[in-house]
Scaffold this motif. Structure first.
Motif, short mmCIF file in Angstrom:
data_model
loop_
_atom_site.label_atom_id
_atom_site.label_comp_id
_atom_site.label_asym_id
_atom_site.label_seq_id
_atom_site.Cartn_x
_atom_site.Cartn_y
_atom_site.Cartn_z
N TRP A 200 0.84 -1.21 0.00
CA TRP A 200 0.00 0.00 0.00
C TRP A 200 0.87 1.25 0.00
CZ3 TRP A 200 -4.75 0.14 -1.42
CH2 TRP A 200 -5.60 -0.94 -1.21
N ILE A 201 1.95 1.25 0.73
CA ILE A 201 2.84 2.41 0.74
C ILE A 201 3.45 2.62 -0.65
CG2 ILE A 201 5.02 3.29 1.65
CD1 ILE A 201 4.31 1.93 4.30
N LYS A 202 3.82 1.52 -1.31
CA LYS A 202 4.42 1.64 -2.64
C LYS A 202 3.41 2.23 -3.62
CE LYS A 202 4.73 -2.03 -5.06
NZ LYS A 202 5.13 -3.38 -5.53
N TYR A 203 2.18 1.69 -3.61
CA TYR A 203 1.16 2.21 -4.52
C TYR A 203 0.84 3.68 -4.23
CZ TYR A 203 0.39 -2.66 -5.84
OH TYR A 203 0.54 -3.95 -6.28
N ALA A 204 0.75 4.04 -2.95
CA ALA A 204 0.47 5.42 -2.59
C ALA A 204 1.59 6.34 -3.06
CB ALA A 204 0.27 5.55 -1.09
N GLY A 205 2.84 5.87 -2.95
CA GLY A 205 3.98 6.67 -3.41
C GLY A 205 3.95 6.88 -4.91
N MET A 206 3.58 5.83 -5.66
CA MET A 206 3.51 5.95 -7.11
C MET A 206 2.43 6.95 -7.52
SD MET A 206 3.92 1.89 -8.05
CE MET A 206 3.59 2.16 -9.78
N ILE A 207 1.27 6.85 -6.88
CA ILE A 207 0.17 7.78 -7.21
C ILE A 207 0.56 9.21 -6.88
CG2 ILE A 207 -2.19 8.41 -6.62
CD1 ILE A 207 -2.73 5.39 -6.19
N LEU A 208 1.18 9.40 -5.71
CA LEU A 208 1.59 10.74 -5.30
C LEU A 208 2.61 11.31 -6.27
CD1 LEU A 208 1.45 13.02 -3.22
CD2 LEU A 208 3.23 11.83 -1.91
N THR A 209 3.55 10.47 -6.70
CA THR A 209 4.57 10.93 -7.66
C THR A 209 3.92 11.33 -8.98
OG1 THR A 209 6.20 9.47 -6.64
CG2 THR A 209 6.67 10.26 -8.86
N LEU A 210 2.94 10.54 -9.43
CA LEU A 210 2.25 10.85 -10.68
C LEU A 210 1.51 12.18 -10.59
CD1 LEU A 210 1.44 9.94 -13.52
CD2 LEU A 210 -0.47 8.69 -12.50
N ILE A 211 0.85 12.42 -9.46
CA ILE A 211 0.13 13.68 -9.27
C ILE A 211 1.09 14.86 -9.30
CG2 ILE A 211 -1.23 15.01 -7.62
CD1 ILE A 211 -2.51 12.35 -6.73
N VAL A 212 2.23 14.70 -8.64
CA VAL A 212 3.21 15.79 -8.61
C VAL A 212 3.72 16.09 -10.01
CG1 VAL A 212 5.50 16.45 -7.81
CG2 VAL A 212 3.88 15.38 -6.24
N VAL A 213 3.98 15.06 -10.80
CA VAL A 213 4.47 15.25 -12.17
C VAL A 213 3.44 15.97 -13.01
CG1 VAL A 213 5.14 14.05 -14.28
CG2 VAL A 213 6.05 13.30 -12.07
N VAL A 214 2.17 15.53 -12.91
CA VAL A 214 1.10 16.16 -13.69
C VAL A 214 0.95 17.64 -13.33
CG1 VAL A 214 -1.37 16.16 -14.14
CG2 VAL A 214 -0.13 14.01 -14.09
N VAL A 215 0.93 17.95 -12.04
CA VAL A 215 0.80 19.33 -11.59
C VAL A 215 1.97 20.17 -12.07
CG1 VAL A 215 0.78 20.82 -9.56
CG2 VAL A 215 -0.61 18.72 -9.60
N PHE A 216 3.16 19.57 -12.00
CA PHE A 216 4.34 20.32 -12.43
C PHE A 216 4.28 20.63 -13.91
CE2 PHE A 216 8.67 20.29 -14.13
CZ PHE A 216 9.20 21.37 -13.45
N LEU A 217 3.85 19.67 -14.75
CA LEU A 217 3.76 19.89 -16.18
C LEU A 217 2.74 20.97 -16.51
CD1 LEU A 217 3.97 16.21 -17.54
CD2 LEU A 217 5.74 17.98 -17.63
N ARG A 218 1.64 20.96 -15.84
CA ARG A 218 0.62 22.00 -16.08
C ARG A 218 1.15 23.38 -15.67
NH1 ARG A 218 -5.24 19.39 -14.34
NH2 ARG A 218 -5.31 17.80 -16.01
#
Length: 221
Positions: A200-218
């Motif tokens: 669960w920690i691994k999946y949460a970290g992956m999702i959080l990283t994806l959100i940060v990347v998307v926000v940064f690109l926008r």
């Protein structure tokens, strides 16, 4: 702690002490009658009582080892050893009596033979001593059979005691194995829970990283 039939360690000990007193009295009676008359029946009875005492010692030897309290176990060990030593002492005394009696009969036979060579009236004396010698031989045979039976019984009781100790050891090992299995199962459950949390920690970290990347690109655009 009791043996088959309900006899406790105390019961067996008291019975052995009574037999010791009776056997000692009978031995003293044999010694008093030694010079006067032979008593093969009494000597056989003494041998039988000694064998019974030794059998009781074998039974008690298997019981005192099972006493839970160490001070009580040591006390019973000394008591049983004392009874066994007294029985051995009585057996030695009886053997010495039998040897002296045999020697007396041989000497009487020799005197009768000497009388037979000097006169023809010794046939009655020889017959008397022949009967006495036969009675002694019968007593020795009975004593030997009693000793063999006692030795067999003692060996059987010792085997039972050894098997009982082996069963106790196997039971303790089985309990140790069960306890080990119980501990292993607990550890496995903890590991499984930890693996699920890590996932669960691994999946949460992956999702959080994806959100940060998307926000940064926008934000860059």
């Amino acid at each position: 702690m009791a043996v088959e039939g309900g006899a406790t360690l105390s019961d067996l000990y008291n019975r052995s002490r009574r037999l010791l007193l009776k056997t000692r009295d009978d031995l003293e009676k044999l010694e008093r009658l030694f010079a006067a008359v032979d008593s093969p029946e009494l000597s056989v009875s003494v041998r039988r009582d000694i064998s019974q005492i030794q059998t009781l010692c074998s039974e008690m030897d298997g019981l005192w080892r099972s006493v839970a309290s160490k001070p009580q176990r040591d006390l019973w060990k000394r008591k049983v050893e004392q009874v066994a030593e007294e029985a051995d002492s009585l057996r030695v005394s009886l053997d010495r009596y039998m040897q002296r009696q045999q020697k007396r009969l041989q000497e009487a036979q020799e005197r009768a033979d000497l009388l037979g060579r000097t006169n023809g009236e010794s046939s009655h004396i020889l017959r008397i001593f022949d009967e006495e010698a036969q009675a002694m031989e019968s007593a020795r045979n009975s004593s030997r059979m009693l000793e063999e039976a006692t030795a067999t019984g003692t060996a059987i009781l010792a085997k039972y005691s050894e098997q009982r100790e082996r069963l106790k050891g196997a039971q303790r090992k089985a309990l140790d194995v069960l306890n080990t299995l119980g501990l292993s199962n607990s550890v496995l459950r903890i590991i499984e829970r930890r693996n699920r949390v890590d996932q669960w920690i691994k999946y949460a970290g992956m999702i959080l990283t994806l959100i940060v990347v998307v926000v940064f690109l926008r934000w860059v655009r």
